[in-house]
Design a protein around this motif. Structure first.
Motif, PDB file in Angstrom:
ATOM      1  N   ALA A  61       0.363  -1.055  -0.030  1.00 43.60           N
ATOM      2  CA  ALA A  61       0.064  -0.014   0.089  1.00 43.60           C
ATOM      3  C   ALA A  61       0.595   0.978   0.020  1.00 43.60           C
ATOM      4  O   ALA A  61       1.995   1.797   0.434  1.00 43.60           O
ATOM      5  CB  ALA A  61      -0.905   0.278   0.876  1.00 43.60           C
ATOM      6  N   LEU A  62       0.091   2.558  -0.334  1.00 44.49           N
ATOM      7  CA  LEU A  62       1.111   3.556  -0.455  1.00 44.49           C
ATOM      8  C   LEU A  62       0.525   4.698   0.113  1.00 44.49           C
ATOM      9  O   LEU A  62      -0.371   4.756   0.459  1.00 44.49           O
ATOM     10  CB  LEU A  62       1.324   4.359  -1.966  1.00 44.49           C
ATOM     11  N   ILE A  63       1.013   5.116   1.106  1.00 45.33           N
ATOM     12  CA  ILE A  63       0.833   6.744   2.245  1.00 45.33           C
ATOM     13  C   ILE A  63       1.272   7.687   1.219  1.00 45.33           C
ATOM     14  O   ILE A  63       2.645   7.850   1.661  1.00 45.33           O
ATOM     15  CB  ILE A  63       1.048   6.267   3.696  1.00 45.33           C
ATOM     16  N   GLY A  64       0.282   8.613   0.854  1.00 41.39           N
ATOM     17  CA  GLY A  64       0.989   9.735   0.483  1.00 41.39           C
ATOM     18  C   GLY A  64       1.019  10.773   0.800  1.00 41.39           C
ATOM     19  O   GLY A  64      -0.118  11.437   2.203  1.00 41.39           O
ATOM     20  N   LEU A  65       1.990  11.433   1.035  1.00 43.00           N
ATOM     21  CA  LEU A  65       2.135  12.702   2.234  1.00 43.00           C
ATOM     22  C   LEU A  65       2.623  13.870   1.502  1.00 43.00           C
ATOM     23  O   LEU A  65       2.449  15.396   2.214  1.00 43.00           O
ATOM     24  CB  LEU A  65       3.923  12.131   2.709  1.00 43.00           C
ATOM     25  N   GLY A  66       1.994  14.148  -0.272  1.00 37.07           N
ATOM     26  CA  GLY A  66       2.026  15.864  -0.559  1.00 37.07           C
ATOM     27  C   GLY A  66       1.394  16.443   0.219  1.00 37.07           C
ATOM     28  O   GLY A  66       1.337  17.795  -0.242  1.00 37.07           O
ATOM     29  N   ARG A  67       0.278  15.832   0.992  1.00 40.24           N
ATOM     30  CA  ARG A  67      -0.639  17.033   1.577  1.00 40.24           C
ATOM     31  C   ARG A  67       0.033  17.707   2.646  1.00 40.24           C
ATOM     32  O   ARG A  67      -0.680  18.518   3.448  1.00 40.24           O
ATOM     33  CB  ARG A  67      -2.371  16.408   1.757  1.00 40.24           C
ATOM     34  N   ILE A  68       0.801  16.894   3.802  1.00 34.71           N
ATOM     35  CA  ILE A  68       1.333  17.177   4.619  1.00 34.71           C
ATOM     36  C   ILE A  68       2.233  18.775   4.805  1.00 34.71           C
ATOM     37  O   ILE A  68       3.621  18.601   4.285  1.00 34.71           O
ATOM     38  CB  ILE A  68       1.950  15.806   5.451  1.00 34.71           C
ATOM     39  N   THR A  69       1.965  19.767   4.712  1.00 39.48           N
ATOM     40  CA  THR A  69       2.995  21.776   4.213  1.00 39.48           C
ATOM     41  C   THR A  69       4.127  21.009   5.412  1.00 39.48           C
ATOM     42  O   THR A  69       4.969  21.844   5.068  1.00 39.48           O
ATOM     43  CB  THR A  69       2.135  22.277   4.481  1.00 39.48           C
TER      44      THR A  69
END
Length: 288
Positions: free
Chosen positions: A41-49
């Motif tokens: 699975a993947l956990i996207g961190l792009g929204r964590i400014t």
């Protein structure tokens, strides 16, 4: 999964320890496309400014978010703070890679040619690893060598870099012109408060190498009380010392015959020459 906060990301990874955190995905997609990695699975961190910035901390430390991109590290304000890391980020690849590739991705992937890794080793940076309810600090060198690796369910969140306010240099050699993968790299920093020189060699081994004896020897050759001058012969000797310490005689030996010959292999001779030049130049620039 696309958590909106650091706490959510930590909780998501704890719930699915086999998941892979992803930000820029430059290294991840290369591994997936090559068949070396099949994430559950993947956990996207792009929204964590908060992970994409950096800040000062009491005690003379810069705290860098794991999501800090190479392009951001190349900006003048950051370059004035940690110039060697900015130099490494600037050469990490073409613009499309630098715009999305991250510091945390470089560390977690731990590719031998990762440009930021020797700089972090020379600066003796530490990583903050988080899990629900706790964090721990680990030297980057321990993380990369496996002495204290990332544990299942832990998320790399911050990188703490001591600010030396002293010269520091990053140089690398590649097989072609333009941004490309290093065949060898050298990061060198001066630590006047300790009268020390710290050096790390990248891309020649699975992890950055610290030639500790060479560091100690050359520190004793520097006029720390005055102009920080050094005999040119000592600078040249330092380059040879670093190269000999980091490139073994059997480097690149392709078969039992070459491995059995006396003296260093042809590949070792070539690589030592490159490392010696990089180390010599890095020291010379740092002492100007």
């Amino acid at each position: 999964m696309l958590p909106a906060s650091l706490d959510e990301a930590v909780e998501a990874l704890a719930a699915t320890p086999a998941a892979v955190p992803v930000a820029g995905a430059t290294d991840l997609m290369e591994a997936v496309n090559a068949g070396r990695l099949r994430p559950a699975a993947l956990i996207g961190l792009g929204r964590i400014t908060e992970l994409r910035g950096w800040r000062y901390e009491d005690g003379g430390t810069a705290v860098l978010g794991a999501g800090l991109t190479h392009a951001r590290m190349d900006r003048p304000d950051f370059a004035a703070l940690i110039p060697a890391l900015a130099d490494a980020a600037r050469t990490a690849g073409p613009p499309q890679v630098r715009n999305v590739g991250t510091l945390g991705g470089n560390i977690a992937t731990a590719a031998p040619a990762g440009d930021t890794l020797p700089v972090l080793a020379a600066l003796e940076a530490t990583a903050t690893l988080a899990r629900p309810g706790s964090t721990r600090e680990v030297p980057i060198s321990h993380l990369l060598t496996g002495l204290d690796p990332l544990r299942p369910g832990e998320l790399l969140t911050w990188v703490r870099v001591p600010l030396l306010h002293a010269p520091q240099v990053f140089l690398k050699s590649t097989g072609r012109s333009g941004p490309s993968r290093a065949t060898a790299s050298v990061a060198l920093v001066l630590d006047p408060a300790r009268r020390a020189v710290r050096c790390a060699v990248g891309a020649v081994a699975p992890v950055p190498l610290r030639p500790l004896e060479a560091e100690a020897w050359v520190a004793g050759c520097i006029d720390w009380e005055g102009s920080r001058e050094i005999d040119p012969a000592a600078t040249a000797a330092f380059g040879e010392y670093v190269a000999g310490a980091c490139v073994p005689d059997n480097y690149g030996a392709e078969g039992p015959w070459e491995a059995a010959t006396e003296g260093p292999s042809a590949a070792a001779v070539r690589l030592r020459r490159t490392v010696a030049v990089l180390a010599r130049r890095a020291l010379g620039r740092a002492l100007k």
